[in-house]
Design an enzyme around this catalytic site. Structure first.
Site, PDB file in Angstrom:
ATOM      1  N   LYS A  13      92.500  71.533 149.104  1.00  0.00           N
ATOM      2  CA  LYS A  13      93.395  70.794 149.981  1.00  0.00           C
ATOM      3  C   LYS A  13      94.834  71.219 149.732  1.00  0.00           C
ATOM      4  CE  LYS A  13      94.609  66.525 149.338  1.00  0.00           C
ATOM      5  NZ  LYS A  13      96.042  66.693 149.030  1.00  0.00           N
ATOM      6  N   LYS A  18      96.028  75.591 144.870  1.00  0.00           N
ATOM      7  CA  LYS A  18      95.106  76.712 145.089  1.00  0.00           C
ATOM      8  C   LYS A  18      95.851  78.037 145.199  1.00  0.00           C
ATOM      9  CE  LYS A  18      94.960  76.016 150.075  1.00  0.00           C
ATOM     10  NZ  LYS A  18      96.159  76.835 150.214  1.00  0.00           N
ATOM     11  N   LYS A  44     101.370  77.767 156.343  1.00  0.00           N
ATOM     12  CA  LYS A  44     102.659  77.772 155.655  1.00  0.00           C
ATOM     13  C   LYS A  44     103.061  79.162 155.202  1.00  0.00           C
ATOM     14  CE  LYS A  44     101.751  74.779 152.413  1.00  0.00           C
ATOM     15  NZ  LYS A  44     100.316  74.592 152.676  1.00  0.00           N
ATOM     16  N   ASP A 130      91.921  71.354 153.834  1.00  0.00           N
ATOM     17  CA  ASP A 130      91.967  69.961 154.265  1.00  0.00           C
ATOM     18  C   ASP A 130      91.009  69.714 155.428  1.00  0.00           C
ATOM     19  OD1 ASP A 130      94.577  68.494 152.965  1.00  0.00           O
ATOM     20  OD2 ASP A 130      94.854  70.649 153.157  1.00  0.00           O
TER      21      ASP A 130
END
Length: 289
Positions: A13, A18, A44, A130
């Protein structure tokens, strides 16, 4: 190494760490002489930032919007240890599917014959976990990655996301998708965190492949725009990442997880809430004596 690269997807998530984990694995592999490609699969576009010292890197989707067929040099840069850094990117804010960049990146890299030309030993896909929509599921759905790892902490939402990822892996493995390599326990800090994640792994038929404690070395290295492997190569945290890298790329059994259903996950979480509350209440009572 084999002439065929090993493709590994690392999910988790948003905000779970990560990208930091994946980048340190890539850096550890590169440090040991392996040729590595890391592909950021998050809108992102910050997966590889600490491998490239914060240097700008056009994303695949941005490049495709600007030109019909960008070259590899226009969508990649060489980071620490020779790691080839690529960011899939995302749509213009408010428009389109966030997972589209992954599919576009995979198609373009295939068209440019990147794997044949760069000849990597390992290709790591750092994927937002997510929501496992069609785009984000590409690395595990289409047989691209051989195995998938899930980064999780002891926070419930991280466990919830991991359980959802198990459902996706379980679904796609039946048609040739990636199987689960295991869980990477990240940001281990509280006394119960390790035991909680061990229990979750046991309940879902998987295993913990590495425990990464919360460390000031990580935050400090990232302020320098570097991985721990580069900024603090002799630290205990760097050794933890090296051991994790060996485990992730090593030969070990992959599995089909057994995700918990809604009521099972809720009951499991409540039982752990009771256990943690009991431990903390007991500690507070002792402190008052």
């Amino acid at each position: 190494m084999s002439s065929t690269p090993k493709h590994i997807a690392i999910y988790g998530k948003g905000g779970i760490g990560k990208s930091t984990t994946t980048s340190n694995i890539s850096a550890a592999l590169a440090e040991s002489g392996r040729r590595v490609i890391q592909i950021g699969c998050d809108p992102k576009s910050d997966s590889t930032v600490i491998l490239r010292g914060g240097a700008e890197l056009p994303t695949v989707l941005d490049s495709l919007r600007d030109r019909a067929r960008p070259s590899l040099e226009q969508i990649s840069t060489i980071g620490f240890g020779g790691v080839l850094c690529i960011e899939a990117g995302g749509p213009v804010p408010g428009v389109g599917c966030a997972g589209r960049g992954i599919a576009a990146a995979v198609d373009l890299l295939d068209e440019l014959q990147v794997f044949e030309k760069f000849k990597p030993d390992y290709v790591l896909y750092d994927v937002l976990g997510d929501v496992v929509c069609g785009g984000f599921a590409v690395p595990i759905r289409d047989g691209i990655a051989e195995s998938a790892f899930v980064v999780a902490s002891s926070d419930f939402m991280a466990v919830f996301a991991a359980n959802n990822l198990f459902k996706a892996i379980d679904k796609y493995a039946a048609t040739g998708g990636a199987r689960l390599g295991g869980v990477i326990a990240n940001s281990i800090q509280t006394p119960y965190a390790r035991e909680l994640l061990d229990d979750f792994a046991a309940r879902t038929g998987t295993e913990i492949v590495g425990y990464v404690p919360r460390s000031q070395a990580v935050a400090q290295s990232e302020l320098y725009g570097q991985t721990v492997i580069e900024a603090q190569p002799y630290s205990e945290q760097a050794e933890i990442y090296r051991a994790l890298a060996r485990r992730v790329v090593g030969d070990h059994e992959t599995r089909l997880p057994r995700p918990l259903n809604g009521p099972e996950l809720k009951d499991w979480a409540r039982s752990w809430g009771d256990r943690i509350f009991g431990v903390e209440r007991g500690a507070n009572n002792e402190a008052r004596l």
